[in-house]
Enzyme design. Structure first.
Site, PDB file in Angstrom:
ATOM      1  N   ARG A  90      -3.982 -12.115  -4.413  1.00 10.19           N
ATOM      2  CA  ARG A  90      -4.343 -12.417  -5.807  1.00 10.19           C
ATOM      3  C   ARG A  90      -3.864 -11.281  -6.691  1.00 10.19           C
ATOM      4  NH1 ARG A  90      -6.094 -17.596  -5.999  1.00 10.19           N
ATOM      5  NH2 ARG A  90      -7.383 -17.970  -4.186  1.00 10.19           N
ATOM      6  N   THR A 107       0.261  -3.109  -0.079  1.00  8.85           N
ATOM      7  CA  THR A 107       1.338  -3.166   0.908  1.00  8.85           C
ATOM      8  C   THR A 107       2.118  -4.455   0.685  1.00  8.85           C
ATOM      9  OG1 THR A 107       0.147  -4.393   2.609  1.00  8.85           O
ATOM     10  CG2 THR A 107      -0.131  -2.014   2.603  1.00  8.85           C
ATOM     11  N   HIS A 108       3.414  -4.378   0.916  1.00 10.15           N
ATOM     12  CA  HIS A 108       4.239  -5.569   0.708  1.00 10.15           C
ATOM     13  C   HIS A 108       5.330  -5.630   1.782  1.00 10.15           C
ATOM     14  CE1 HIS A 108       5.988  -8.922  -1.382  1.00 10.15           C
ATOM     15  NE2 HIS A 108       7.164  -8.342  -1.303  1.00 10.15           N
ATOM     16  N   ASP A 140       0.360  -1.965 -10.155  1.00 10.62           N
ATOM     17  CA  ASP A 140      -0.016  -2.103 -11.558  1.00 10.62           C
ATOM     18  C   ASP A 140      -0.311  -3.587 -11.815  1.00 10.62           C
ATOM     19  OD1 ASP A 140       2.428  -3.349 -11.853  1.00 10.62           O
ATOM     20  OD2 ASP A 140       3.401  -1.605 -12.784  1.00 10.62           O
ATOM     21  N   GLY A 142       1.505  -6.057 -12.540  1.00 14.06           N
ATOM     22  CA  GLY A 142       2.543  -7.042 -12.212  1.00 14.06           C
ATOM     23  C   GLY A 142       2.398  -7.576 -10.798  1.00 14.06           C
ATOM     24  N   ASP A 144       3.450  -7.215  -7.322  1.00 16.31           N
ATOM     25  CA  ASP A 144       4.052  -6.246  -6.397  1.00 16.31           C
ATOM     26  C   ASP A 144       4.905  -5.214  -7.127  1.00 16.31           C
ATOM     27  OD1 ASP A 144       2.894  -7.422  -4.054  1.00 16.31           O
ATOM     28  OD2 ASP A 144       4.375  -9.015  -4.188  1.00 16.31           O
TER      29      ASP A 144
HETATM   30  C1  GAR Z   1       1.256  -8.257   5.088  1.00 19.06           C
HETATM   31  O1  GAR Z   1       2.552  -8.345   5.614  1.00 19.06           O
HETATM   32  C2  GAR Z   1       1.292  -7.850   3.633  1.00 19.06           C
HETATM   33  O2  GAR Z   1       2.329  -6.987   3.325  1.00 19.06           O
HETATM   34  C3  GAR Z   1       1.495  -9.181   2.950  1.00 19.06           C
HETATM   35  O3  GAR Z   1       0.633 -10.025   3.627  1.00 19.06           O
HETATM   36  C4  GAR Z   1       0.577  -9.643   5.003  1.00 19.06           C
HETATM   37  C5  GAR Z   1      -0.871  -9.589   5.423  1.00 19.06           C
HETATM   38  O4  GAR Z   1      -0.985  -9.473   6.804  1.00 19.06           O
HETATM   39  N1  GAR Z   1       1.243  -9.063   1.545  1.00 19.06           N
HETATM   40  C6  GAR Z   1       1.989  -9.645   0.609  1.00 19.06           C
HETATM   41  O5  GAR Z   1       2.886 -10.437   0.860  1.00 19.06           O
HETATM   42  C7  GAR Z   1       1.645  -9.279  -0.827  1.00 19.06           C
HETATM   43  N2  GAR Z   1       2.616  -9.738  -1.731  1.00 19.06           N
HETATM   44  P1  GAR Z   1      -2.393  -9.179   7.489  1.00 19.06           P
HETATM   45  O6  GAR Z   1      -3.433 -10.058   6.792  1.00 19.06           O
HETATM   46  O7  GAR Z   1      -2.211  -9.589   8.917  1.00 19.06           O
HETATM   47  O8  GAR Z   1      -2.674  -7.710   7.350  1.00 19.06           O
END
Ligand code: GAR
Length: 187
Positions: A90, A107-108, A140, A142, A144
């Site tokens: 979110r 994290t992305h 921030d 935005g 990601d």
């Molecule tokens: C992770 O790879 C994270 O970087 C991504 O969701 C996954 C969650 O994995 N987040 C995004 O894509 C945010 N834009 P997890 O629930 O197994 O930790």
């Protein structure tokens, strides 16, 4: 250092942080884990670890700003030094960003600013890049966006599927997140 971790899904990154804290090698306290939806594996992992666990269910709110206010109030009640978005899918309100400015870590699974959004792994594969990776950054308002703290490259293999690539990225992501949190905790 106290953190609140926000999750939406399986919480494998969360589990890595829980394990690292339990082993004594990550000097921080997970004050709570919060989610935007009930019955996820992330919430289950948190409860299993005996952590304070809360859900501010997005679907319970007809007015988006009420959800924003509820999330801010709940997270703020734990007085965290940092809030970690670990697969929290979110966008938070500007009021949340203001309250935790420079203290909201995301994290992305891509090398930002490339491939932001909910499908960073899929989008990187579709574009045909040969190297992608993961990013830990201060979020921030935005999608990601915000100052990058650290990144790790991951090579895309010819026979990769979205799942196989995402799994390899997550291995790198866990290591990176733990390193960043460790650096922040020791700073
Ligand atoms: C992770 O790879 C994270 O970087 C991504 O969701 C996954 C969650 O994995 N987040 C995004 O894509 C945010 N834009 P997890 O629930 O197994 O930790």
């Amino acid at each position: 250092m106290r953190i609140v971790v926000l999750v939406s899904g399986t919480g494998s990154n969360l589990q890595a942080v829980i394990d690292e804290v339990a082993s004594g090698s990550l000097p921080l306290e997970i004050a709570a884990v919060g989610a935007d939806r009930p019955n996820t594996f992330g919430v289950e992992r948190s409860a299993d670890a005996g952590l304070d666990t809360f859900v501010v269910n997005f679907k319970d709110y007809t007015d988006r700003s009420d959800w924003d206010a509820a999330l801010l109030e709940k997270v703020g009640s734990y007085k965290p030094d940092y809030v970690v978005s670990s697969g929290f899918m979110r966008i938070v309100a500007p009021s949340f960003i203001n309250a935790f400015e420079g203290r909201y870590v995301n994290t992305h699974p891509a090398l930002l600013p490339a491939f932001p959004g909910a499908h960073g792994v899929r989008d990187a594969m579709a574009y045909g890049v040969k190297v992608t990776g993961c990013t830990v950054h201060f979020a921030d308002a935005g999608v990601d966006t915000g100052p990058i703290i650290a990144q790790t490259p991951v090579v895309i293999l010819p026979d990769d599927t979205e799942d196989s690539l995402h799994e390899r990225i997550k291995v790198a992501e866990r290591e990176l997140l733990i390193k960043v949190l460790g650096d922040l905790a020791r700073a």
